[in-house]
Design an enzyme around this catalytic site. Structure first.
Site, PDB file in Angstrom:
ATOM      1  CG  HIS A 132     -64.522  54.071 143.559  1.00  0.00           C
ATOM      2  ND1 HIS A 132     -65.603  52.805 142.463  1.00  0.00           N
ATOM      3  CD2 HIS A 132     -64.813  54.998 143.040  1.00  0.00           C
ATOM      4  CE1 HIS A 132     -65.508  54.062 141.826  1.00  0.00           C
ATOM      5  NE2 HIS A 132     -64.376  55.344 141.788  1.00  0.00           N
ATOM      6  CD  GLU A 133     -63.065  58.552 145.882  1.00  0.00           C
ATOM      7  OE1 GLU A 133     -62.493  59.479 144.696  1.00  0.00           O
ATOM      8  OE2 GLU A 133     -64.742  58.228 145.696  1.00  0.00           O
ATOM      9  CG  HIS A 136     -61.030  56.975 140.663  1.00  0.00           C
ATOM     10  ND1 HIS A 136     -61.004  56.639 139.691  1.00  0.00           N
ATOM     11  CD2 HIS A 136     -62.055  56.987 141.551  1.00  0.00           C
ATOM     12  CE1 HIS A 136     -62.307  56.396 139.013  1.00  0.00           C
ATOM     13  NE2 HIS A 136     -62.502  56.863 139.917  1.00  0.00           N
ATOM     14  CD  GLU A 191     -66.414  56.738 138.005  1.00  0.00           C
ATOM     15  OE1 GLU A 191     -65.836  56.609 138.648  1.00  0.00           O
ATOM     16  OE2 GLU A 191     -66.363  58.933 138.297  1.00  0.00           O
TER      17      GLU A 191
END
Length: 289
Positions: A132-133, A136, A191
């Site tokens: 997920h990081e 970004h 997100e």
């Protein structure tokens, strides 16, 4: 100081809290060559990467980092060491020896994982969180966040330069920008897109995608405890962990691979190597008569 559970990076709506920001201790020496203008300038990916790296270097100096032979480092390298590059970016990983539950990634590809997170999530769940990081970074959310932080600092400093040239920032200004990077709050859309990136990353690399739901369930359960009000406050402008867990489940169901995830054993210690003790046999000689 009372232990605080920090929401996991952008995954849980914020990269840190004031406690984290207070740990950034910058001097006044001017460093870097990052542009200081608010308008009329071009803030490139290279600018974002440079500023992010300077901020992360300072954070690394302020935190205890797990050494190369530490169990946490060995585990992180084993789980994610092979994923050192992506589409247009290179990643570097380190573990902060802190009990807080946190992780973050910046525009220069720096990924920092807290030992507290590694204590409560298994390998697949860690992959979901770090994936997920990385999402970004891949989606340029991290670049946009550092750009916004830079512009905010410039405005607060009364700067309204129309110049397109690179100016200097001081250590204290960099400190404020670094704090803002770690405390970045992404939009619901960003997100959700990072969640999807993590899911697709796991799917592409053959990991159990059901671990993404499990990771969110862990955080949802944490929000029911003593830190509930704190977590609710931090999550006020973002999708909550339960909803994101439900979304992850729906993705797996749509792909026909959903199965309730069972957390695997978590090992953050250095593997024990057993050495076989050499056995010596006593040589006997027969005496001649």
């Amino acid at each position: 100081m009372k232990k605080k559970f920090i929401i996991v990076g952008a995954l849980f709506a914020a990269f840190g809290i004031s406690k984290m920001n207070a740990q950034i201790n910058f001097g006044e020496k001017a460093i870097g060559a990052v542009q200081k203008g608010v308008t009329g300038f071009t803030f490139s990916n290279a600018d974002a990467a440079k500023l992010s790296k300077e901020a992360v270097d300072k954070l690394d100096a302020e935190h205890e980092i797990a050494g190369p032979t530490d169990g946490y480092t060995l585990r992180l390298n084993r789980v994610f060491g092979k994923h050192a590059s992506g589409d247009g970016f290179t990643l570097n990983y380190k573990v902060y020896k802190l009990k807080e539950v946190n992780a973050f990634a910046t525009a220069d590809g720096s990924v920092r994982v807290y030992s507290g997170l590694m204590d409560i999530m298994d390998d697949n769940e860690l992959i979901a969180v770090i994936g997920h990081e990385i999402g970004h970074v891949a989606n340029n959310d991290s670049r946009d966040a550092v750009r916004a932080a830079y512009q905010k600092e410039a405005l607060m400093d009364g700067v309204a330069s129309q110049s397109a040239t690179v100016a200097t920032v001081t250590d204290s200004q960099l400190g404020k920008i670094g704090s803002a990077i770690i405390d970045s709050k992404y939009s619901r859309k960003q997100e959700s897109e990072a969640d999807l990136f993590a899911y697709n990353f796991m799917k592409k690399n053959g990991y159990d995608v059901n671990a993404e739901e499990s990771a969110f369930r862990i955080l949802a359960k944490m929000s029911e405890g003593s830190q509930a009000s704190f977590i609710d406050q931090m999550m006020s402008s973002h999708p909550d962990s339960k909803k994101r867990a439900d979304d992850a489940k729906k993705r797996a169901e749509k792909d026909g691979v959903y199965k309730a995830y069972v957390q695997q054993k978590i090992v953050n210690t250095v593997p024990v190597t057993t050495t076989k003790k050499a056995t010596t046999t006593k040589k006997t000689t027969t005496k001649k008569k």
